[in-house]
Design an enzyme around this catalytic site. Structure first.
Site, PDB file in Angstrom:
ATOM      1  N   ALA A  70       0.864  -1.174   0.000  1.00  0.00           N
ATOM      2  CA  ALA A  70       0.000   0.000   0.000  1.00  0.00           C
ATOM      3  C   ALA A  70       0.904   1.228   0.000  1.00  0.00           C
ATOM      4  O   ALA A  70       2.080   1.136   0.346  1.00  0.00           O
ATOM      5  CB  ALA A  70      -0.868  -0.017   1.254  1.00  0.00           C
ATOM      6  N   GLY A 109       0.456  -5.012   0.783  1.00  0.00           N
ATOM      7  CA  GLY A 109      -0.687  -4.976  -0.118  1.00  0.00           C
ATOM      8  C   GLY A 109      -0.379  -5.621  -1.461  1.00  0.00           C
ATOM      9  O   GLY A 109      -1.263  -6.173  -2.113  1.00  0.00           O
ATOM     10  N   GLU A 112      -0.862  -9.135  -1.014  1.00  0.00           N
ATOM     11  CA  GLU A 112      -2.293  -9.385  -0.853  1.00  0.00           C
ATOM     12  C   GLU A 112      -3.031  -9.327  -2.192  1.00  0.00           C
ATOM     13  O   GLU A 112      -3.973 -10.089  -2.426  1.00  0.00           O
ATOM     14  CB  GLU A 112      -2.884  -8.379   0.143  1.00  0.00           C
ATOM     15  N   GLU A 132       3.907  -5.611   7.010  1.00  0.00           N
ATOM     16  CA  GLU A 132       3.116  -4.563   7.674  1.00  0.00           C
ATOM     17  C   GLU A 132       3.403  -4.467   9.165  1.00  0.00           C
ATOM     18  O   GLU A 132       3.355  -3.391   9.748  1.00  0.00           O
ATOM     19  CB  GLU A 132       1.615  -4.818   7.470  1.00  0.00           C
TER      20      GLU A 132
END
Ligand code: TC6
Length: 678
Positions: A70, A109, A112, A132
């Site tokens: 992210a 992310g 993911e 993270e």
């Protein structure tokens, strides 16, 4: 195989390869999943799904990496565009198979997104991970629910709770990657793979898998790693989510993940850890030096001194493949030093942290010698002898005659004036400080001390080299103790005064450990050696520390210091130390009083912050966040408190100022103006 059409929308473009749609992201430097990338991906996937002539979709990235996560810069700001968890759901729900084609680092992310895809292929050099937790967060785009379902509880815990990435091959072995493809043929291999799986039904979706509860794996994980996770909120939240993945439906598990993620995101720890992420990267930048400054080539490094420090320093370069010439004065010391280095390498290899051939490879790059003259072909020479200005000046005078033109001359001094050392040479521009922290082959911090005349390219070269040897480098100016040790001084002075006023070593250390420091000032003294500095004048007994040293209580190495130690080096409070402290108090007419923990915090931690503010005021550090980096990477300041300056700001400047004033300290201007936090 030709592209029929290419469409571009912001950082996302799509290419049609027959009946395969290839979605390519191009958002330098690391393809972070910012709003534009997320929205572009959603639109492209939906367009692919809507097009009945498309039989499979490949997602890959241009540039150096697959999505590295992210966009951390967006955290804490109002959300724009499609949320990442929704995007991952959109991809997973696609009735057309989606394949992630991975190179570089598929992190957070990015990993993911790959988990939302139905298949994953990766080049051998790729790494996949969910780091993270290192930002005080958890994989909040379904990662905590999908990863355990795909790789099992044990492997998922290691990835999610420790945050360390795995290689493509390891990922393939655990089922996270379906195929490891050619290093240089990712695009073509991913297309071929897409054609292979295009017609396969049912489409494999990770959310449809089940993973059984595994309390034994969780207990074993806690047993192995619990200690190092002490004080952090995120690891526990990660474990809660992994457990939910094993006990609850996918949807309910996602709800647990969301709740835990939001709590972390809104908490202070993640703010501190995100601050450090950017602080570490900012530290590498030198405000007044052009990023395009040409660097000096460093092909061989010389290290003077093969003691603990010199040996550790040399190992950094050897491990990075840079040949080192190491100099000692006596053969015996040289042999001892190189022996320790080899044993360190062998111990790491035995633990599996290094390949079996690494010790020979590294030691093969080492040239031990007894002659300084052998340093003539070195591009960088680091002096790591003991702290004595006379000795250092003598060495630098000799180096000036020996070193080749353009060689960088560095001192590993932790206190002494680099300008004074440089002044004995006719090449003051080539001289600077490289202050490593012990053990130098392990500790991440490097204080790079910029002398008054250090040339810009010398500084830039050493900063770049620091990255190569995997250090976090911070530029400091010339002042007593530079950034880190200078801030240690007020803490030490106050800790000693507090003992005289009524506190015990145990109380002061307990407050520091509860704060999150790995150890308190007296535990640190025992580890480093209570006798440091005392040998120069053993007759002198001016304080409690001298008195301990005079009795042979030199710390852990003697089984006695501020604490008594058993054979396993477990400390217990020492009645003898209590007596010595009492004697000193009596001698000085000090009447002990009860000292509160708050007072200890104000006098030993706020004073450090105050010193940090002075360091900034004097221009000895470039920015407050550099000070934070020094303390986190060099002294074990708790990561989740973001470093002393970040912590002070989150405590509130008023509170810190009030604490300093209560105990009569002159408050640095920057704390009042806010300059201390910039
Ligand atoms: C997440 O994904 C959460 C998901 C759940 C959501 C619900 N964002 O490190 P470098 C910048 S959390 C924004 O020097 P390297 C970096 O600041 C995220 N910016 O390069 C720097 O900028 P500068 C999980 C980022 O080759 C530049 O890129 N992911 C991000 O040594 C180059 O970085 C991570 O934690 C980002 N995600 O290492 C991975 N990443 O030039 C974090 C980098 O202006 N990233 N930047 O200073 C890394 O570990 C490393 O950057 C790397 C590349 C291994 C990708």
């Amino acid at each position: 195989m030709t592209s029929h059409s290419i469409e571009r929308s912001g950082p996302i473009r799509t290419e049609r390869e027959g009946d395969i749609l290839v979605i390519v992201a191009d958002s330098p430097p690391v393809n972070a999943l910012g709003a534009a990338v997320r929205d572009g991906l959603e639109a492209a996937v939906k367009a692919g799904v809507a097009d009945s002539s498309i039989s499979a979709i490949v997602i890959r990235c241009d540039g150096r990496t697959f999505f590295a996560g992210a966009d951390i810069g967006e955290f804490g700001k109002p959300l724009q565009g499609i949320p990442l968890p929704t995007l991952v759901d959109v991809i997973e729900a696609s009735p057309t198979p989606v394949i992630a084609a991975i190179h570089g680092t598929a992190l957070g992310g990015g990993c993911e997104v790959a988990l939302g895809c139905h298949y994953r292929v990766a080049v051998p050099s790729a790494k996949l991970g969910t780091p993270e937790v290192k930002l005080g967060l958890l994989p909040g785009a379904g990662g905590t629910q999908r990863l355990p379902r795909l790789v099992g509880v044990k492997a998922a815990l290691e990835m999610i709770v420790l945050g360390n990435p795995v290689s493509a091959q390891a990922a393939a072995d655990m089922g996270l990657v379906d195929k490891v493809v050619g290093e240089d043929t990712l695009a073509a291999d991913a297309l071929a793979f897409a054609r292979e799986v295009a017609g396969k039904r049912p489409i494999p979706r990770v959310r449809d898998r089940l993973v059984a509860p595994d309390p034994a794996a969780i207990e074993a994980f806690r047993k192995t790693h619990g200690r190092k996770l002490r004080g952090f909120d995120a690891p526990e939240a990660c474990i809660t989510c992994v457990v939910a993945a094993t006990e609850q439906s996918f949807e309910d598990g996602l709800a647990v993940e969301r709740e835990q993620f939001m709590a972390l995101m809104n908490g202070t720890q993640s703010a501190a850890q995100r601050h450090l992420f950017f602080a570490e990267r900012k530290a590498a930048k030198i405000d007044d030096i052009d990023a395009a400054t040409p660097l000096r080539p460093i092909k061989r490094v010389g290290v003077i001194g093969a003691g603990t420090m010199g040996g550790g320093i040399a190992m950094n370069f050897l491990s990075a493949g840079v040949p080192v010439t190491i100099v000692e004065m006596q053969q015996e010391a040289l042999d001892r030093g190189t022996g320790v280095m080899r044993r360190n390498y062998e111990a790491s290899a035995a633990k599996g942290r290094l390949p079996a051939d690494a010790p020979d490879k590294a030691m093969g790059l080492l040239s031990p010698t007894l002659s300084l003259d052998d340093l003539g072909d070195c591009d960088l020479i680091i002096e790591a002898v003991y702290e004595d200005m006379g000795v250092k000046k003598d060495i630098f005078t000799r180096l000036d005659a020996i070193a080749k033109p353009g060689a960088i001359l560095a001192s590993n001094t932790s206190y002494l004036n680099i300008d004074e050392i440089a002044a004995v040479t006719k090449r003051t521009g080539d001289v600077l400080g490289m202050h490593f922290f012990s053990p130098a082959n392990v500790m991440k911090l490097l204080e790079v001390v910029r002398g008054r005349q250090t040339a810009p390219d010398v500084l830039a070269t050493v900063m770049a080299l620091a990255k190569k040897i995997r250090k976090v480098a911070v530029v400091a100016g010339v002042c007593d103790g530079f950034i880190g040790n200078r801030m240690l001084m007020p803490r030490q002075v106050e800790a000693n005064k507090l003992l005289m006023e009524g506190a015990t070593p145990e109380q002061i250390d307990r407050v520091h450990v509860a704060f999150g420091m790995p150890m308190g000032p007296f535990q640190m003294a025992d580890l480093a050696g209570v006798d440091i500095g005392w040998h120069r004048d053993p007759g002198r007994i001016e304080n409690i520390r001298d008195a301990l040293a005079a009795e042979g209580r030199w710390g852990q190495k003697k089984g006695a210091g501020f604490y008594d130690y058993d054979e396993k080096r477990n400390p217990t409070p020492s009645p003898r130390v209590a007596e010595i402290i009492d004697d000193f108090r009596a001698k000085e007419g000090a009447t002990p009083r009860a000292i509160s923990d708050d007072e200890i915090v104000a006098r030993t931690l706020y004073t450090m912050v105050n010193e940090g503010a002075l360091i900034l005021e004097e221009g000895m550090a470039q920015r407050a966040s550099d000070i934070d980096v020094v303390w986190v990477y060099g002294y074990g300041w708790p990561v989740y408190r973001g470093g002393p300056m970040f912590w002070a700001q989150s405590e509130g400047a008023e509170k810190v100022i009030a604490g300093l004033e209560r105990y009569g300290f002159p408050v640095a201007k920057g704390l009042k103006t806010g300059e201390a936090f910039k």
